[in-house]
Write an enzyme that holds these catalytic residues in place. Sequence first.
Site, PDB file in Angstrom:
ATOM      1  N   LYS A  64     -10.186   8.251 -15.003  1.00  0.00           N
ATOM      2  CA  LYS A  64     -11.522   8.553 -14.458  1.00  0.00           C
ATOM      3  C   LYS A  64     -12.451   9.202 -15.483  1.00  0.00           C
ATOM      4  O   LYS A  64     -13.664   9.044 -15.409  1.00  0.00           O
ATOM      5  CB  LYS A  64     -11.411   9.420 -13.204  1.00  0.00           C
ATOM      6  CG  LYS A  64     -10.810   8.658 -12.032  1.00  0.00           C
ATOM      7  CD  LYS A  64     -10.743   9.470 -10.762  1.00  0.00           C
ATOM      8  CE  LYS A  64      -9.863   8.731  -9.749  1.00  0.00           C
ATOM      9  NZ  LYS A  64      -9.699   9.422  -8.495  1.00  0.00           N
ATOM     10  N   ASP A 100     -15.206   9.398  -4.702  1.00  0.00           N
ATOM     11  CA  ASP A 100     -14.092  10.201  -4.152  1.00  0.00           C
ATOM     12  C   ASP A 100     -14.618  11.423  -3.401  1.00  0.00           C
ATOM     13  O   ASP A 100     -14.176  11.723  -2.291  1.00  0.00           O
ATOM     14  CB  ASP A 100     -13.199  10.739  -5.285  1.00  0.00           C
ATOM     15  CG  ASP A 100     -12.294   9.690  -5.881  1.00  0.00           C
ATOM     16  OD1 ASP A 100     -11.883   8.772  -5.156  1.00  0.00           O
ATOM     17  OD2 ASP A 100     -12.009   9.792  -7.090  1.00  0.00           O
TER      18      ASP A 100
HETATM   19  P1  NDP Z   1      -4.195  16.335 -11.293  1.00  0.00           P
HETATM   20  O1  NDP Z   1      -3.001  15.893 -12.068  1.00  0.00           O
HETATM   21  O2  NDP Z   1      -5.532  16.323 -11.944  1.00  0.00           O
HETATM   22  O3  NDP Z   1      -3.950  17.841 -10.762  1.00  0.00           O
HETATM   23  C1  NDP Z   1      -2.750  18.177 -10.106  1.00  0.00           C
HETATM   24  C2  NDP Z   1      -2.878  19.558  -9.447  1.00  0.00           C
HETATM   25  O4  NDP Z   1      -1.713  19.747  -8.661  1.00  0.00           O
HETATM   26  C3  NDP Z   1      -2.944  20.722 -10.410  1.00  0.00           C
HETATM   27  O5  NDP Z   1      -3.759  21.721  -9.846  1.00  0.00           O
HETATM   28  C4  NDP Z   1      -1.473  21.169 -10.503  1.00  0.00           C
HETATM   29  O6  NDP Z   1      -1.319  22.526 -10.828  1.00  0.00           O
HETATM   30  C5  NDP Z   1      -1.052  20.950  -9.067  1.00  0.00           C
HETATM   31  N1  NDP Z   1       0.384  20.741  -8.864  1.00  0.00           N
HETATM   32  C6  NDP Z   1       1.104  19.642  -9.181  1.00  0.00           C
HETATM   33  N2  NDP Z   1       2.373  19.783  -8.768  1.00  0.00           N
HETATM   34  C7  NDP Z   1       2.469  21.007  -8.185  1.00  0.00           C
HETATM   35  C8  NDP Z   1       3.528  21.739  -7.569  1.00  0.00           C
HETATM   36  N3  NDP Z   1       4.756  21.232  -7.459  1.00  0.00           N
HETATM   37  N4  NDP Z   1       3.236  22.963  -7.080  1.00  0.00           N
HETATM   38  C9  NDP Z   1       2.003  23.481  -7.164  1.00  0.00           C
HETATM   39  N5  NDP Z   1       0.957  22.848  -7.747  1.00  0.00           N
HETATM   40  C10 NDP Z   1       1.185  21.627  -8.249  1.00  0.00           C
HETATM   41  O7  NDP Z   1      -4.176  15.454  -9.970  1.00  0.00           O
HETATM   42  P2  NDP Z   1      -5.400  14.900  -9.120  1.00  0.00           P
HETATM   43  O8  NDP Z   1      -6.364  15.993  -8.851  1.00  0.00           O
HETATM   44  O9  NDP Z   1      -5.874  13.640  -9.733  1.00  0.00           O
HETATM   45  O10 NDP Z   1      -4.661  14.476  -7.753  1.00  0.00           O
HETATM   46  C11 NDP Z   1      -4.235  15.463  -6.827  1.00  0.00           C
HETATM   47  C12 NDP Z   1      -3.770  14.757  -5.555  1.00  0.00           C
HETATM   48  O11 NDP Z   1      -4.868  14.096  -4.944  1.00  0.00           O
HETATM   49  C13 NDP Z   1      -2.692  13.693  -5.774  1.00  0.00           C
HETATM   50  O12 NDP Z   1      -1.674  13.911  -4.836  1.00  0.00           O
HETATM   51  C14 NDP Z   1      -3.415  12.390  -5.489  1.00  0.00           C
HETATM   52  O13 NDP Z   1      -2.544  11.427  -4.933  1.00  0.00           O
HETATM   53  C15 NDP Z   1      -4.460  12.842  -4.468  1.00  0.00           C
HETATM   54  N6  NDP Z   1      -5.648  11.969  -4.359  1.00  0.00           N
HETATM   55  C16 NDP Z   1      -5.969  11.412  -3.163  1.00  0.00           C
HETATM   56  C17 NDP Z   1      -7.091  10.623  -3.028  1.00  0.00           C
HETATM   57  C18 NDP Z   1      -7.416  10.006  -1.707  1.00  0.00           C
HETATM   58  O14 NDP Z   1      -8.315   9.152  -1.659  1.00  0.00           O
HETATM   59  N7  NDP Z   1      -6.789  10.388  -0.630  1.00  0.00           N
HETATM   60  C19 NDP Z   1      -7.986  10.366  -4.157  1.00  0.00           C
HETATM   61  C20 NDP Z   1      -7.586  11.009  -5.394  1.00  0.00           C
HETATM   62  C21 NDP Z   1      -6.439  11.783  -5.463  1.00  0.00           C
HETATM   63  P3  NDP Z   1      -1.098  23.037 -12.369  1.00  0.00           P
HETATM   64  O15 NDP Z   1      -2.471  23.212 -12.924  1.00  0.00           O
HETATM   65  O16 NDP Z   1      -0.378  24.312 -12.218  1.00  0.00           O
HETATM   66  O17 NDP Z   1      -0.302  21.972 -13.057  1.00  0.00           O
END
Ligand code: NDP
Length: 265
Positions: A64, A100
Amino acid sequence: MKKLFTIFGNPVSHSKSPLMHNLSFKGLNYNGCYTRYRLEDGAELRNRLFELNIAGANITVPHKEEAFKACDELDEFAQKVGAVNTIINKNGKLYGYNTDAPGFLKAISEFKNIKEVLFLGAGGTAQSTSIVLRDAGYKVTLLNRSANRLERYKKEGFETYTFESFEDKKKFDLVVNMTSAGLEDDSLPCPIEILEAVIPKAKACVDVIYGKETPFLKFAKKHNRPTKDGSDMLLYQGVIAFEYFTNHQFSFEEIKKYMQKAFIL
Ligand code: NDP
């Protein structure tokens, strides 16, 4: 001539977008076809779009930000958030949008009297949605596992906490799982003690993950909170992208009528 649309991402085989858009093309009698394209190198996006003569595309993880860079023109909101998930190719010029975040805003609009929102997570999805919510008058607080991701939000004036610094002094109306915790594992997005403090006081809980009941949603249901998963967000971002693809010749409701069939197939 049939217009070609696609979704670029990696991985992309699981994406519902081809089904969603093709159902609407068919239902609305629009001469379009939507495919999927696994793109390894995001820097190749612009070339691939032109080589394949793509009229419009969606862009998903992890491209993105590259999509943002690939555009010639950006709409005001895409410019503000630095991430593009929809591109239109208009006479060899690429126009970028972010659907989004407005999709998420629409998805939560069914919950009334919401002011204070707690985001669990501070990744790419939180970035655009936190801004759209703030612009719409919500107050967004972010809680994230790691401190470094919170820096940019702090600079933009959001209240932010790590698991260690979180203080239970406020009532949040809406709690949102914006992390990928629960997507491919059974983990909660934050320590259970924090959920125990915030969820019983919340009016509703939302997960952006779709198609499964995550541990977060299970926890919220156990506390009898109204919940929803990320399906509506996915549907609405698709409807808004489709409006751009077809140059606004169909209404939101017309598009939705066909696109939502993808969620029962
Ligand atoms: P990113 O990789 O940019 O960010 C991931 C985030 O999740 C970070 O804040 C990370 O924290 C946190 N995280 C990951 N694993 C864990 C864990 N086990 N415990 C606590 N925190 C955790 O991901 P995106 O923002 O791109 O996506 C996030 C979610 O949104 C995904 O599940 C994706 O499928 C969903 N999504 C849904 C959409 C929809 O249309 N419904 C559209 C776009 C996304 P840290 O900084 O500590 O690593």
